[in-house]
Design a protein around this motif. Sequence first.
Motif, short mmCIF file in Angstrom:
data_model
loop_
_atom_site.label_atom_id
_atom_site.label_comp_id
_atom_site.label_asym_id
_atom_site.label_seq_id
_atom_site.Cartn_x
_atom_site.Cartn_y
_atom_site.Cartn_z
N UNK A 145 0.84 -1.21 0.00
CA UNK A 145 0.00 0.00 0.00
C UNK A 145 0.87 1.25 0.00
N UNK A 146 1.92 1.19 -0.81
CA UNK A 146 2.89 2.28 -0.85
C UNK A 146 2.66 3.09 -2.11
N UNK A 147 2.57 4.40 -1.96
CA UNK A 147 2.42 5.27 -3.12
C UNK A 147 3.81 5.63 -3.62
N UNK A 148 4.46 4.67 -4.26
CA UNK A 148 5.83 4.86 -4.71
C UNK A 148 6.57 3.53 -4.63
N UNK A 149 7.89 3.59 -4.62
CA UNK A 149 8.68 2.36 -4.59
C UNK A 149 9.93 2.55 -3.74
N UNK A 150 10.37 1.45 -3.13
CA UNK A 150 11.62 1.48 -2.37
C UNK A 150 12.80 1.42 -3.34
N UNK A 151 13.71 2.36 -3.19
CA UNK A 151 14.88 2.41 -4.08
C UNK A 151 16.05 1.68 -3.39
N UNK A 152 15.88 0.35 -3.23
CA UNK A 152 16.90 -0.40 -2.48
C UNK A 152 18.30 -0.27 -3.10
N UNK A 153 18.45 -0.80 -4.32
CA UNK A 153 19.80 -0.87 -4.90
C UNK A 153 20.39 0.51 -5.23
N UNK A 154 19.59 1.46 -5.76
CA UNK A 154 20.18 2.79 -6.02
C UNK A 154 20.70 3.48 -4.76
N UNK A 155 20.14 3.13 -3.60
CA UNK A 155 20.61 3.76 -2.37
C UNK A 155 22.05 3.34 -2.07
#
Length: 320
Positions: A239-249
């Motif tokens: 239910x996230x309005x967006x995405x987790x930027x795991x690898x780019x972080x």
Amino acid sequence: MSSAAAARPVIIDTDPGIDDALAVFLALASPELEVIGLTSVYGNVSIEATTHNALCLLELAGRGDIPVARGAAGPMASAYRGAIPHIHGDDGQGNANLAAPAAVPQAAAAHDWMYARAAAAPGQVTLMALGPLTNLALALQRYPDFPAVVREIVLMGGNALCPGNASPAAEANIFNDPEAADLVFAQDWPVTMIGLDITRKVVLRPADVDAIVSRDTAPARHLSTALGFYQSFFASTNRLDGLFAHDPTAVAYLLDESLFNLSRWPVCVETEGISRGKTWPYVGAGGDEAPQPWRQRPPVAVATEVDAAAVVRLIVERTC
Ligand code: BDR
Ligand code: CA
């Protein structure tokens, strides 16, 4: 006037993967880094698909000259758990179905290739690991001087003080090969762990994604499909309005360390039972104070806080 610092040579070990694609494009667009190669590893999809994707991503970015070495097809001591098409698509790239690349992988396997490149420039090459740590562990097993020739490891993986994402206990990259991860954390070499503790705070909102994919470049056009798929996954499951930027972080860490707070803790990986893949830091005083099995371990730089807004800005400004 001082001259610009030389770009830092980096090998990206990756299982692309949609957030891997974003990370690769960010690294390629960053003059501080010289991406000298990609090594593929199974993970988000099979090794065939991740190797294909690694070659395709470089071509999309106009960098088909950068070598790709194919890596492990599965973990060291267990069976590959299989792809996660509901997160990354059947092809690992949001069902973009990228056309066959012109380039082919290197003859050498990833772990041999990464060792050879690091040994050719001792102390200079940074390994950026964005998938299961199998290739790194295989290189450690085969080449005792591997830690001595690598400059440092920066990895996206693990969860120190927060829940996992592949299981309640474990983060996906570590969960895929806990034995390999434990070997990497046991070595006396500089390791920085960019885990879920902070990557879950780095959220690209729809406007951020729009800013990236509206650019008139081949990588942006590809990301328009891939990030759209990834966003749908997070909308439906988190239910996230967006995405987790795991690898780019993890790439952002190499670009601006000042945006991160790190704690130096020895880390062990659980390899048994329902907590398999959990990264356990010992957060008390180190040295002889630490209990076994942490006592013999060198400290790992574990990222615990991040200026998430600044990392998002960096990703959005630079990518594509
Ligand atoms: C990590 O797992 C993979 O699915 C992603 O590409 C990222 O490397 C996040 O837990
Ligand atoms: Ca990845």
